[in-house]
Design a protein around this motif. Sequence first.
Motif, PDB file in Angstrom:
ATOM      1  N   ARG A   1       0.828  -1.201   0.000  1.00 47.76           N
ATOM      2  CA  ARG A   1       0.000   0.000   0.000  1.00 47.76           C
ATOM      3  C   ARG A   1       0.868   1.258   0.000  1.00 47.76           C
ATOM      4  NH1 ARG A   1      -4.311  -1.714   4.767  1.00 47.76           N
ATOM      5  NH2 ARG A   1      -5.396  -3.375   3.611  1.00 47.76           N
ATOM      6  N   VAL A   2       2.115   1.105  -0.422  1.00 50.31           N
ATOM      7  CA  VAL A   2       3.045   2.228  -0.328  1.00 50.31           C
ATOM      8  C   VAL A   2       2.592   3.424  -1.160  1.00 50.31           C
ATOM      9  CG1 VAL A   2       4.588   1.481  -2.202  1.00 50.31           C
ATOM     10  CG2 VAL A   2       5.494   2.848  -0.305  1.00 50.31           C
ATOM     11  N   ASP A   3       1.936   3.196  -2.293  1.00 52.27           N
ATOM     12  CA  ASP A   3       1.452   4.320  -3.106  1.00 52.27           C
ATOM     13  C   ASP A   3       0.456   5.166  -2.326  1.00 52.27           C
ATOM     14  OD1 ASP A   3       3.041   3.521  -5.145  1.00 52.27           O
ATOM     15  OD2 ASP A   3       1.448   2.593  -6.339  1.00 52.27           O
ATOM     16  N   ARG A   4      -0.450   4.498  -1.611  1.00 52.54           N
ATOM     17  CA  ARG A   4      -1.427   5.234  -0.817  1.00 52.54           C
ATOM     18  C   ARG A   4      -0.753   5.957   0.352  1.00 52.54           C
ATOM     19  NH1 ARG A   4      -5.947   0.607  -0.198  1.00 52.54           N
ATOM     20  NH2 ARG A   4      -4.242  -0.707  -0.961  1.00 52.54           N
ATOM     21  N   MET A   5       0.242   5.277   0.965  1.00 51.39           N
ATOM     22  CA  MET A   5       0.993   5.932   2.040  1.00 51.39           C
ATOM     23  C   MET A   5       1.639   7.214   1.536  1.00 51.39           C
ATOM     24  SD  MET A   5       3.080   2.946   4.046  1.00 51.39           S
ATOM     25  CE  MET A   5       2.402   1.331   4.388  1.00 51.39           C
ATOM     26  N   MET A   6       2.367   7.111   0.429  1.00 49.80           N
ATOM     27  CA  MET A   6       3.147   8.248  -0.046  1.00 49.80           C
ATOM     28  C   MET A   6       2.262   9.382  -0.547  1.00 49.80           C
ATOM     29  SD  MET A   6       6.449   6.318  -1.746  1.00 49.80           S
ATOM     30  CE  MET A   6       7.417   7.813  -1.961  1.00 49.80           C
ATOM     31  N   ARG A   7       1.114   9.057  -1.147  1.00 52.30           N
ATOM     32  CA  ARG A   7       0.194  10.110  -1.582  1.00 52.30           C
ATOM     33  C   ARG A   7      -0.305  10.923  -0.406  1.00 52.30           C
ATOM     34  NH1 ARG A   7      -1.882   6.467  -5.446  1.00 52.30           N
ATOM     35  NH2 ARG A   7      -3.547   5.835  -4.009  1.00 52.30           N
ATOM     36  N   ASP A   8      -0.675  10.221   0.672  1.00 56.71           N
ATOM     37  CA  ASP A   8      -1.186  10.938   1.835  1.00 56.71           C
ATOM     38  C   ASP A   8      -0.071  11.706   2.544  1.00 56.71           C
ATOM     39  OD1 ASP A   8      -3.586  11.448   3.502  1.00 56.71           O
ATOM     40  OD2 ASP A   8      -2.340  10.560   5.063  1.00 56.71           O
ATOM     41  N   VAL A   9       1.095  11.080   2.694  1.00 56.80           N
ATOM     42  CA  VAL A   9       2.216  11.737   3.363  1.00 56.80           C
ATOM     43  C   VAL A   9       2.616  12.998   2.611  1.00 56.80           C
ATOM     44  CG1 VAL A   9       4.651  11.508   3.993  1.00 56.80           C
ATOM     45  CG2 VAL A   9       3.070   9.616   4.435  1.00 56.80           C
ATOM     46  N   ALA A  10       2.581  12.948   1.288  1.00 65.82           N
ATOM     47  CA  ALA A  10       3.007  14.093   0.475  1.00 65.82           C
ATOM     48  C   ALA A  10       2.112  15.313   0.676  1.00 65.82           C
ATOM     49  CB  ALA A  10       3.030  13.703  -1.004  1.00 65.82           C
ATOM     50  N   ARG A  11       0.882  15.103   1.109  1.00 64.54           N
ATOM     51  CA  ARG A  11       0.017  16.244   1.416  1.00 64.54           C
ATOM     52  C   ARG A  11       0.608  17.071   2.553  1.00 64.54           C
ATOM     53  NH1 ARG A  11      -4.573  13.844   3.732  1.00 64.54           N
ATOM     54  NH2 ARG A  11      -5.522  15.902   3.785  1.00 64.54           N
ATOM     55  N   TYR A  12       1.196  16.400   3.512  1.00 62.12           N
ATOM     56  CA  TYR A  12       1.757  17.063   4.684  1.00 62.12           C
ATOM     57  C   TYR A  12       3.228  17.439   4.501  1.00 62.12           C
ATOM     58  CZ  TYR A  12      -2.424  15.171   6.934  1.00 62.12           C
ATOM     59  OH  TYR A  12      -3.721  14.871   7.251  1.00 62.12           O
ATOM     60  N   MET A  13       3.936  16.639   3.704  1.00 63.24           N
ATOM     61  CA  MET A  13       5.375  16.796   3.560  1.00 63.24           C
ATOM     62  C   MET A  13       5.733  16.552   2.082  1.00 63.24           C
ATOM     63  SD  MET A  13       8.141  14.992   6.090  1.00 63.24           S
ATOM     64  CE  MET A  13       7.863  13.350   5.401  1.00 63.24           C
TER      65      MET A  13
END
Length: 383
Positions: free
Chosen positions: A298-310
């Motif tokens: 699920r790394v794509d979903r992790m990174m998409r959400d994290v990128a909103r903040y960072m």
Amino acid sequence: MPNSSITKDAVIIGGGFYGSAIAIYLARQRDFKRICLLEGESDLLQRASYNNQARVHNGYHYPRSFTTAYRSRINLPKFVRDWPQVVKADFTKLYAIARRNSKVTSKQFQRFCHETNAQLEPAGPKLKWLFEPRLIEDVFVVQEYAFDSRLLADWAHTELREAGVDVRLATRAETIVEASDGRLTVFACGADGAHYPIDTRYVFNCTYSGLNQLGGSFPGTHTRLKQEITEMALVQAPPELEGLGITVMDGPFFSMMPFPSRGLHTLSHVRYTPHLHWDDERGIDPYARLASYPRETRVDRMMRDVARYMPAVRHAKYVESLFEVKTVLGKNEADDGRPILFEKHAEMPGCFSVLGGKIDNIYDVLEKLDAETLVPASNQSSC
């Protein structure tokens, strides 16, 4: 492997960090001469001891569990003192507070750190610039470390060998049977497939997710356990984030921590790291369940959400994911606390089940053992 019975003062089931540390403690501090450690994997510290965030907690992560935070504050300096060779401190650790959906505000977090006497400093402009200000309320520099699990495994091998512990790898404990005189027999299956008994006075069940999978007279834990299949993504951090560890508090957010044994960072997310969960029970082997799990990242979903903040995380390079079974106490689902489980089984005196929530919890376990009357049979004649 011969089928004749082997006699030991203590049998440790599970060669992770906790099992190894308990075996060394019994040899060094309690003068046990005949200790056998059984580990199902081909080497020590291969499961939860390796497949985790590699964080040495200092309490910041637990504003909703004062006891867990307090114990971390006490234990971290001890861990740094006792295992300096495994501790990685050459990075800056940041805790950021989200504006929305967080269970703690910036003021509450600062008050919590003040109450636990945890070091906390406002992050400078260059560090705050890494975060999206519309989503992040505040950013702090804290004192928190990582550990190298490979170096910790090296320590375990050396100490166990020097302490004379009989380490049996690729060996699975299957049942524990209690005799009429109270002595215990562990039936094990070795790497060659041979089954054999080990007679002992004490058994320490340190199998983490496998605590309730032993047969025979073993009663199981009274404490309810919850099992989770989790994904820890390993990434190559972009230059802007390379020397940082980052945690966003306290809700459906993420952590990005150095993973020293691989020279990478772990990326975990409260929403996406847990893939599957169930209440632990006998007959449902967590490791068999993990082995059959498809492990779709699920790394794509992790990174998409994290990128909103960072936003800089968009330039991180995904390497692979570590999938493991994580075991937590059912009673701590609400407050996210991570106390140890230490059960002395009244139905089977001499048998203990031990589960650590974090690596620094080892001191809580050793305190419990200090309070126990443990007399090895090989020393009884001189007592």
